[in-house]
Design a protein around this motif. Structure first.
Motif, PDB file in Angstrom:
ATOM      1  N   LEU A 232       2.502 -14.223  34.041  1.00 58.52           N
ATOM      2  CA  LEU A 232       1.515 -14.587  35.049  1.00 58.52           C
ATOM      3  C   LEU A 232       1.764 -13.901  36.387  1.00 58.52           C
ATOM      4  O   LEU A 232       0.899 -13.938  37.268  1.00 58.52           O
ATOM      5  N   ARG A 233       2.947 -13.284  36.534  1.00 58.27           N
ATOM      6  CA  ARG A 233       3.358 -12.711  37.821  1.00 58.27           C
ATOM      7  C   ARG A 233       3.253 -13.774  38.912  1.00 58.27           C
ATOM      8  O   ARG A 233       2.720 -13.550  39.977  1.00 58.27           O
ATOM      9  N   ARG A 234       3.733 -14.946  38.587  1.00 57.66           N
ATOM     10  CA  ARG A 234       3.620 -16.156  39.398  1.00 57.66           C
ATOM     11  C   ARG A 234       2.155 -16.510  39.620  1.00 57.66           C
ATOM     12  O   ARG A 234       1.554 -17.124  38.755  1.00 57.66           O
ATOM     13  N   ASN A 235       1.539 -16.100  40.724  1.00 57.73           N
ATOM     14  CA  ASN A 235       0.170 -16.534  41.007  1.00 57.73           C
ATOM     15  C   ASN A 235      -0.850 -15.402  40.938  1.00 57.73           C
ATOM     16  O   ASN A 235      -1.961 -15.536  41.434  1.00 57.73           O
ATOM     17  N   VAL A 236      -0.484 -14.285  40.291  1.00 57.03           N
ATOM     18  CA  VAL A 236      -1.431 -13.176  40.184  1.00 57.03           C
ATOM     19  C   VAL A 236      -2.502 -13.483  39.144  1.00 57.03           C
ATOM     20  O   VAL A 236      -3.689 -13.216  39.353  1.00 57.03           O
ATOM     21  N   LYS A 237      -2.088 -14.077  38.018  1.00 56.03           N
ATOM     22  CA  LYS A 237      -3.003 -14.278  36.903  1.00 56.03           C
ATOM     23  C   LYS A 237      -3.294 -15.765  36.700  1.00 56.03           C
ATOM     24  O   LYS A 237      -2.428 -16.609  36.890  1.00 56.03           O
ATOM     25  N   ASN A 238      -4.514 -16.034  36.268  1.00 57.27           N
ATOM     26  CA  ASN A 238      -4.956 -17.407  36.039  1.00 57.27           C
ATOM     27  C   ASN A 238      -4.646 -17.864  34.624  1.00 57.27           C
ATOM     28  O   ASN A 238      -4.427 -17.056  33.718  1.00 57.27           O
ATOM     29  N   LEU A 239      -4.709 -19.190  34.458  1.00 57.59           N
ATOM     30  CA  LEU A 239      -4.615 -19.765  33.120  1.00 57.59           C
ATOM     31  C   LEU A 239      -5.362 -21.082  33.077  1.00 57.59           C
ATOM     32  O   LEU A 239      -5.582 -21.731  34.102  1.00 57.59           O
ATOM     33  N   PHE A 240      -5.783 -21.457  31.877  1.00 52.75           N
ATOM     34  CA  PHE A 240      -6.273 -22.801  31.612  1.00 52.75           C
ATOM     35  C   PHE A 240      -5.077 -23.640  31.192  1.00 52.75           C
ATOM     36  O   PHE A 240      -4.287 -23.226  30.337  1.00 52.75           O
ATOM     37  N   LEU A 241      -4.958 -24.824  31.774  1.00 47.52           N
ATOM     38  CA  LEU A 241      -3.792 -25.673  31.534  1.00 47.52           C
ATOM     39  C   LEU A 241      -4.213 -27.066  31.112  1.00 47.52           C
ATOM     40  O   LEU A 241      -5.000 -27.723  31.786  1.00 47.52           O
TER      41      LEU A 241
END
Length: 259
Positions: free
Chosen positions: A207-216
């Protein structure tokens, strides 16, 4: 309680490059291409409210476990289904899959019992009672989610995050307008083996910490899903067993953005 489950937006086959989209109708100011933008507020709109659909050609068969709609305006009486098949306009063959998606406010989704594999996927919405006069959503969810084999400590932190525009006059009169709201979640993992800690570290690196999004989904057996980013520095305490904390911040749904 089910385990921590996620789908990286980079693995969301409804949005990635290589997938092509068609629809029953589309508002030219809120085009179909908006569904392939990572911003929830950049929405797609139909011009009708009954028997509307978006079909995704993934280019080749894909494995799918998590399906749904994010940032939608559907009424509570909307009928939401997903069809998957080997040819365009799936649903005509007895081997095609048909899944019903339970309506939930903002996010309507379903974690499938079994992985399904098809090339063509059609999201259907029938919402004749929608008072907006159109259907709108920001992203489709279509991908192979990951459920951790281990879990965080029972319970998780929750904070409602309201961002407001504030101004105080020279006479001390306050003017406040809400801009947006979102949630902040925190998860404490403890008694992790080296392998489990490495799994979290790999996710963090992907995710590169907060670079990429995800559904959680905090709880795979629950009814909540969120779209956003991991925002904290992943610090670990390394002893005989390891511990770590993951902090997640939901992306604002904001006001709808046109093309």
């Amino acid at each position: 309680m089910g385990n921590f489950t996620y789908l990286q937006q980079a693995s969301n086959k409804a949005s990635v490059a290589g997938s092509s989209l068609t629809s029953s109708t589309a508002n030219s100011s809120y085009p179909l291409s908006n569904l392939q933008d990572d911003k929830l507020s950049r929405t797609f709109r139909t011009t009708g409210i009954s028997n509307q659909w978006v079909e995704i050609d993934a280019g080749s068969p894909i494995n799918v476990k998590l399906i749904g709609f994010a940032n939608h305006n559907f009424s509570s009486t909307a009928v939401l289904t997903l069809q998957g098949g080997t040819v365009p306009n799936p649903g005509g063959d007895s081997s095609d899959v048909l899944e019903t998606i339970t309506w939930r406010s903002r996010y309507a989704f379903k974690l499938l019992t079994n992985v399904q594999e098809y090339r063509y996927w059609r999201f259907n919405v029938d919402d004749p009672n929608n008072t907006d006069g159109y259907l709108e959503w920001g992203l489709n969810i279509l991908g192979l989610s990951t459920t951790l084999s281990f879990n965080f400590n029972y319970g998780w932190g929750w904070a409602d995050d309201y961002e407001n525009l504030e101004h105080e006059s020279e006479f001390g009169v306050s003017f406040v307008e809400e801009l947006f709201n979102r949630v902040r979640l925190s998860f404490d993992f403890s008694e992790l083996t080296d392998t489990e800690a490495s799994t979290l570290r790999t996710l963090y690196a992907d995710l590169r910490r907060n670079v990429k999004n995800l559904f959680l989904m905090p709880d795979a057996s629950g009814t909540d899903i969120y779209y956003g980013r991991v925002i904290n520095v992943l610090t670990r305490i390394i002893r005989r067993r390891q511990s770590a904390t993951v902090v997640f911040l939901e992306d604002s749904r904001g006001r709808s953005i046109t093309a």
